[in-house]
Design an enzyme around this catalytic site. Structure first.
Site, PDB file in Angstrom:
ATOM      1  N   GLY A  74     -14.751   4.696 -14.627  1.00 49.22           N
ATOM      2  CA  GLY A  74     -14.111   3.910 -15.910  1.00 49.22           C
ATOM      3  C   GLY A  74     -14.602   2.467 -16.053  1.00 49.22           C
ATOM      4  N   GLY A  75     -14.243   1.854 -17.029  1.00 48.33           N
ATOM      5  CA  GLY A  75     -14.543   0.520 -17.129  1.00 48.33           C
ATOM      6  C   GLY A  75     -15.630   0.300 -18.016  1.00 48.33           C
ATOM      7  N   THR A  78     -20.800  -4.251 -15.597  1.00 47.51           N
ATOM      8  CA  THR A  78     -20.643  -5.238 -14.399  1.00 47.51           C
ATOM      9  C   THR A  78     -21.913  -5.443 -13.733  1.00 47.51           C
ATOM     10  OG1 THR A  78     -19.412  -6.019 -12.865  1.00 47.51           O
ATOM     11  CG2 THR A  78     -19.861  -3.801 -12.506  1.00 47.51           C
ATOM     12  N   ALA A 184     -13.779  -6.767  -9.225  1.00 43.30           N
ATOM     13  CA  ALA A 184     -13.529  -5.699 -10.357  1.00 43.30           C
ATOM     14  C   ALA A 184     -13.392  -4.301  -9.857  1.00 43.30           C
ATOM     15  CB  ALA A 184     -15.138  -5.701 -11.251  1.00 43.30           C
ATOM     16  N   GLY A 197     -15.141   2.354  -7.057  1.00 51.39           N
ATOM     17  CA  GLY A 197     -14.084   1.613  -6.394  1.00 51.39           C
ATOM     18  C   GLY A 197     -13.947   0.133  -6.657  1.00 51.39           C
ATOM     19  N   CYS A 215     -17.168  -6.577 -17.803  1.00 54.81           N
ATOM     20  CA  CYS A 215     -16.163  -5.867 -18.059  1.00 54.81           C
ATOM     21  C   CYS A 215     -15.757  -5.754 -19.537  1.00 54.81           C
ATOM     22  CB  CYS A 215     -14.712  -6.312 -17.370  1.00 54.81           C
ATOM     23  SG  CYS A 215     -15.133  -6.296 -15.541  1.00 54.81           S
TER      24      CYS A 215
END
Length: 265
Positions: A74-75, A78, A184, A197, A215
């Site tokens: 997800g997200g 980065t 993050a 993670g 992000c």
């Protein structure tokens, strides 16, 4: 209380390439699903690499064509690299899985870690990860000679902080006294077992973040333990503290399935 093992994969000169770590995650994930291994946390550093979660937009990627690895977490986008402690907890959760609770546990372990180093951090509503809060808006310095009420990052859809130099760079958020993310978090849960993670900025060159919209957040920046504490902080100094708090938070968690409300007629 469940067993939790830690695997230190590689740091410094032995930093682990992202693809190799991803392959190892999948191997351990399969073994954990089959109950062949206990809950496991892989800890490592990566060589410099940009990774993009499933919600990443094209407008958030590097403008210069720097390669980005698209991943199944997800997200959004980065950076990982030297000076950043990356952790991949591979943990079996009861179903239906409470993803938010898992994210909150990771945040808690990292908040406690920062506190042990004398840095107060927190959560920010609506934004995952661990944050150093900035000053109230009225006490921050103006940007480009403009009052913050006219911050172009918030009012101009065409404004791109990647094109406007250090004044708007995510790595300079501390100088602007804005909120800044120090850790993050982006995860995936497959077959009831977690993957991916957290990434804790210990002592990285945060200018790597200036090539992207970290992000997907335009009105905040990034921080590190070293920059906030004003001293060098090596990964090996932080590693045992992170392990201790992860063990306390994850191994001792009262894991419960997500509550599903029954529909009423």
């Amino acid at each position: 209380m469940s067993e939790l093992r830690f695997v230190r994969m590689g740091f410094g000169a032995e930093a682990v390439e992202y693809q190799a770590a991803w392959d190892e995650q999948r191997r351990v994930h399969a073994a954990r699903f089959a109950d062949e291994v206990p809950d496991t946390v892989l800890l490592l550093e990566h060589p410099p690499v940009y990774t993009a979660g499933r919600r990443t937009q094209d407008s958030e990627r590097p403008l210069d064509g720097t390669p980005v690895i698209d991943v199944d977490r997800g997200g959004k986008i980065t950076w990982h690299g030297p000076g950043q402690l990356v952790g991949y907890p591979i943990q079996k959760l009861p179903r239906p899985v409470d993803v938010v609770a898992h994210v909150r546990r990771l945040e808690e372990a990292l908040i406690r870690t920062c506190a042990d180093f004398g840095l107060q951090t927190t959560r920010v509503e609506g934004r995952s990860g661990v944050w150093v809060l900035g000053d109230p808006v009225e006490r921050r310095p103006s940007l480009g000679g403009l009052a913050l009420d006219f911050d172009p990052r918030l009012t101009d859809e065409e404004f791109d902080p990647r094109l406007d130099g250090p004044e708007y760079a995510p790595s300079n958020a501390g100088q602007r006294r804005e909120d800044r993310k120090i850790a993050a978090i982006g995860i995936r849960v497959a077959k009831g077992v977690t993957m991916h993670g957290f990434a804790l900025n210990v002592n990285p060159d945060n200018k790597w973040f200036d090539k992207i919209i970290p992000c997907g957040i335009r009105d905040a920046g990034v921080a590190s333990l070293a920059s906030e504490l004003g001293r060098d902080v090596p990964i090996e100094e932080v590693l045992p503290t992170v392990e201790r708090h992860l063990d306390d938070v994850l191994a001792n968690a009262d894991l419960r399935p997500r509550t599903i409300e029954k529909a009423t007629a």
